[in-house]
Design an enzyme around this catalytic site. Structure first.
Site, PDB file in Angstrom:
ATOM      1  N   THR A  29      -1.408  -8.291   4.219  1.00  7.47           N
ATOM      2  CA  THR A  29      -0.536  -7.414   3.426  1.00  7.47           C
ATOM      3  C   THR A  29       0.435  -8.265   2.618  1.00  7.47           C
ATOM      4  O   THR A  29       0.220  -9.461   2.422  1.00  7.47           O
ATOM      5  CB  THR A  29       0.173  -6.395   4.360  1.00  7.47           C
ATOM      6  OG1 THR A  29       0.816  -5.397   3.567  1.00  7.47           O
ATOM      7  CG2 THR A  29       1.207  -7.047   5.265  1.00  7.47           C
ATOM      8  N   ASN A  30       1.515  -7.688   2.118  1.00  8.30           N
ATOM      9  CA  ASN A  30       2.519  -8.407   1.327  1.00  8.30           C
ATOM     10  C   ASN A  30       3.894  -7.798   1.600  1.00  8.30           C
ATOM     11  O   ASN A  30       4.024  -6.882   2.407  1.00  8.30           O
ATOM     12  CB  ASN A  30       2.161  -8.355  -0.167  1.00  8.30           C
ATOM     13  CG  ASN A  30       2.060  -6.922  -0.651  1.00  8.30           C
ATOM     14  OD1 ASN A  30       3.037  -6.200  -0.686  1.00  8.30           O
ATOM     15  ND2 ASN A  30       0.845  -6.496  -0.993  1.00  8.30           N
ATOM     16  N   HIS A  31       4.931  -8.324   0.919  1.00  8.26           N
ATOM     17  CA  HIS A  31       6.314  -7.952   1.236  1.00  8.26           C
ATOM     18  C   HIS A  31       6.805  -6.660   0.584  1.00  8.26           C
ATOM     19  O   HIS A  31       7.990  -6.347   0.665  1.00  8.26           O
ATOM     20  CB  HIS A  31       7.265  -9.075   0.818  1.00  8.26           C
ATOM     21  CG  HIS A  31       7.134 -10.314   1.653  1.00  8.26           C
ATOM     22  ND1 HIS A  31       7.443 -10.339   2.988  1.00  8.26           N
ATOM     23  CD2 HIS A  31       6.726 -11.559   1.331  1.00  8.26           C
ATOM     24  CE1 HIS A  31       7.249 -11.558   3.460  1.00  8.26           C
ATOM     25  NE2 HIS A  31       6.800 -12.321   2.466  1.00  8.26           N
TER      26      HIS A  31
END
Ligand code: C5P
Length: 232
Positions: A29-31
């Site tokens: 995933t990412n932030h």
């Protein structure tokens, strides 16, 4: 009227990250927190629009008065957007979509087995924004805004994205700028619009709360929509 500039319009927003499963326990995933996309959905609602929010997994409450379609993976986001896009007058894609996913999500937990390295094979996800740009109505009544977050060559990369993905507007975010980026309540952006097939106009906005920026983006995007005569 002045208080409901988007009355009668359908607005489609994407927000948040995607999660791409590696196995039943883990994901890539990412932030992204979804703050910018949720601010856009709330602003569009307050401007009188009928709003559909396609949201990846975030910790935010669903905005009242907005139709929410929750998804997990990029593929699911693509399917949700493709079902809502035909009726959207304004579309803003603020989601941070995973560019790649594991070729095979393991059906059982991946075990260490004494290994010191592990190779993952990834495959490209569909580019939802590019898909929408290639499918939008040709009469100018359907307009699309994308986002770009870069760590370098922001404006050059953003202009390339604007033109390649056939967006009507692109909001460029510099991750390195104070008061910009993922978890903040403010943002500092540059807005790009195409002037022709090769060049873009650029407008630098000052740092402002994401909620106010959302209104600025929606007003500008709406002004780019062609006024198509309605048949009664
Ligand atoms: O090319 P890049 O990922 O930087 O483009 C960012 C923009 O494209 C954002 O508006 C994002 O929501 C959208 N996007 C998308 N589908 C992807 C990748 C990005 O809609 N697979």
């Amino acid at each position: 009227g002045a208080t409901a500039p988007l009355a009668g319009l359908n607005v489609l927003i994407t927000a948040g990250p995607t999660q791409e499963p590696l196995d039943p326990i883990r994901y890539l995933t990412n932030h992204s927190t979804g703050k910018m996309g949720y601010a856009l959905a709330e602003a569009a609602r307050d401007m009188g629009a009928t709003v559909t929010l396609v949201s990846g997994p975030v910790a935010l409450d669903a905005p009242a008065g907005v139709r929410i379609d929750r998804v997990t993976t990029a593929q699911e986001m693509f399917e949700a957007v493709s079902s809502h896009f035909p009726e959207a007058d304004l579309t803003v894609m603020a989601a941070a979509v995973g560019d790649f996913r594991p070729v095979n999500a393991a059906s059982e937990k991946i075990k260490k087995h004494g290994r010191t390295t592990l190779e993952l094979e990834l495959t490209a996800n569909p580019d939802i924004l590019a898909w929408a740009g290639s499918r939008k109505r040709t009469d100018g009544s359907q307009v699309i805004c994308g986002f770009a977050m870069e760590t370098q060559h922001l404006i050059e990369n953003a202009a390339k994205k604007l033109l390649e993905k056939h967006c009507d507007m692109l909001v460029a975010n510099n991750l390195r700028e104070p008061g910009a980026g993922f978890a903040t309540d403010t943002n500092v952006v540059t807005i790009l619009t195409p002037t022709d097939e090769q060049t873009a106009d650029i407008e630098q906005l000052s740092r402002m709360p994401k909620r106010r920026l959302a209104g600025e983006i929606l007003n500008r995007l709406n002004s780019l929509r062609a006024q198509v005569p309605q048949t009664v």
